[in-house]
Design an enzyme around this catalytic site. Structure first.
Site, PDB file in Angstrom:
ATOM      1  N   SER A 188       0.836  -1.202   0.000  1.00 11.49           N
ATOM      2  CA  SER A 188       0.000   0.000   0.000  1.00 11.49           C
ATOM      3  C   SER A 188       0.875   1.259   0.000  1.00 11.49           C
ATOM      4  CB  SER A 188      -0.952  -0.036   1.188  1.00 11.49           C
ATOM      5  OG  SER A 188      -1.909   1.006   1.114  1.00 11.49           O
ATOM      6  N   ASP A 285      -7.986  -2.951  -7.388  1.00 11.77           N
ATOM      7  CA  ASP A 285      -7.507  -2.641  -6.042  1.00 11.77           C
ATOM      8  C   ASP A 285      -8.595  -1.913  -5.247  1.00 11.77           C
ATOM      9  OD1 ASP A 285      -4.752  -2.115  -4.379  1.00 11.77           O
ATOM     10  OD2 ASP A 285      -6.175  -0.464  -4.179  1.00 11.77           O
ATOM     11  N   HIS A 353      -6.481  -5.709  -1.506  1.00 11.61           N
ATOM     12  CA  HIS A 353      -5.493  -4.650  -1.327  1.00 11.61           C
ATOM     13  C   HIS A 353      -4.422  -5.190  -0.392  1.00 11.61           C
ATOM     14  CE1 HIS A 353      -3.887  -0.597  -1.222  1.00 11.61           C
ATOM     15  NE2 HIS A 353      -3.869  -0.625   0.099  1.00 11.61           N
TER      16      HIS A 353
END
Length: 420
Positions: A188, A285, A353
């Site tokens: 991330s 995502d 994610h």
């Protein structure tokens, strides 16, 4: 009575035989699916960080977790940037400074190492015996800022770049300075940090070391939202300005664009990165879907709420928008896909994610697959050059039945919030 005892004993023996056969039949898959214990790793605080001006948002000291390598991996290093969103204005950074995302005082002192950080050979076959480091995230700008905010009563440290440098310098005498192999990775906001620091990382390790970089869910697109607004671009522009990030962006990239702050987007910076790079990302995502493509500001009446919670609930028009997002991601990666001989890719069609730190999605009996290959196998094949081509692209949703669609329960949180 004797007959009953014989019958009972026979059933018991049969049961033992059945269990034994089942265990023999399912190995090694049983090893993958059963985790007898979790590897917990204690926090290491960087005591000399103040000498470099390296502080978390609230002024606390930066920190990391390290689990030592052994055997053939004793001189190999894996560094994993922690993720957790960003803050791009004073108010959001002040709030963040009062949480585990802005202060090591408020962080858990022990962290679970799983997935790519696991020390179990059957759960992490290529990196289990490396020195594995999780770099804690407490600056709110993907370890790239270098500024301080003071107004007489409020003090905020935007020192992500200094935190990165302080942690690296702390690790060098612990063996990183003699590394043979090294992999810089992150998830991330940490995945974005892997893009931003990949070239810089090579300066700290021996010149003959094999240095590569991996970004997990860090390929954030410069994409218009459903209201045709540049939500992500505007957010990052404020972030770069507030935290003094521009001076730490790639100089070749910033010199090539009319708006230098755009170089925080991987799609513009990627061609200037020198070490071999692996991009692990979902084409759908969920962070970008919820906060970049369909932010609450672009959907005030919540028409997308059901779709955000469950892809199967998306109507045809919404699916068209999502397929368009996937196409734009593949277009942004087209040159890398075609011309990067040393690069790797794993773009699946799961609504997820971050997939490298979770054992279920990294390497397990029911892990996501592209062409029957798990994420761990794809990354390992790329790092160790076991295959000529290392770029896997999934078919479009909903074709992939191996996906773990990991949809966060809360879809109303803002861009600065943590989705993990």
């Amino acid at each position: 009575m004797v007959t009953e005892m014989k019958t009972t004993m026979t059933k018991s023996v049969n049961a033992v035989v059945a269990v034994t056969l089942a265990l023999l039949t399912c190995a090694p898959w049983c090893i993958y699916s059963q985790q007898p214990h979790q590897l917990m790793v204690n926090m290491t605080t960087v005591r000399n960080a103040p000498a470099l001006g390296a502080f978390c948002l609230d002024g606390s000291l930066p920190a990391y977790h390290i689990h030592r390598g052994f055997g053939a991996g004793a001189r190999n290093w894996l560094l994993q940037f922690e993720g957790g969103g960003w803050c791009n204005d004073i108010d959001s950074c002040l709030e963040r400074a009062k949480t585990r995302r802005g202060s090591t005082h408020l962080m858990s002192k022990w962290e679970v190492f799983s997935g790519i950080l696991s020390n179990n050979a059957s759960l992490n076959p290529d990196f289990y015996n490396w020195n594995r480091v999780k770099i804690r995230y407490c600056d709110g700008a993907s370890f790239a800022g270098d500024a301080v905010y003071k107004n007489g009563t409020t003090l905020l440290y935007f020192r992500g770049q200094k935190i990165w440098e302080a942690i690296i310098l702390d690790l060098l005498p612990k063996g990183l300075g003699k590394a043979r192999k090294a992999l810089l990775s992150g998830c991330s906001a940490g995945g974005l940090a892997a893009f931003l620091h990949c070239d810089d990382f090579t300066k700290y390790v021996p010149s003959n070391a094999s240095v590569k970089c991996l970004s997990d869910a860090g390929f954030f697109l410069d994409e218009r939202d459903i209201g045709l607004n540049h939500t992500m671009r505007s957010f990052y522009k404020d972030l770069v300005s507030l935290q003094g990030v521009e001076k730490n962006l790639d100089k070749n990239c910033t010199g090539s664009l009319p708006f230098p702050e755009l170089c925080i987007f991987p799609q513009y910076a990627l061609r200037f990165i020198t070490p071999p790079f692996f991009i692990l990302n979902s084409a759908y995502d969920v962070y970008q879907f919820h906060h970049g493509l369909v932010p609450s500001s672009a959907d005030p009446r919540g028409h997308w709420n059901r779709c955000k919670l469950d892809p199967a609930a998306c109507n045809p028009a919404q699916l068209d928008v999502l397929q368009g997002f996937r196409r734009d991601m593949l277009v942004a990666l087209a040159l890398f896909y075609k011309y990067s001989a040393r690069g790797g890719m794993y773009i699946n069609s799961c609504f997820a994610h971050c997939q490298s730190e979770s054992q279920d999605t990294w390497f397990g009996v029911d892990s996501p697959r592209i062409h029957n290959k798990t994420i761990a196998e794809a990354v390992g094949d790329w790092y160790f050059s076991r295959r000529i081509t290392n770029k896997e692209v999934d078919c479009a949703y909903p074709c992939d039945t191996t996906c773990h669609n990991l949809i966060p329960a809360n879809t109303s949180s803002g861009l600065v919030e943590d989705l993990n």
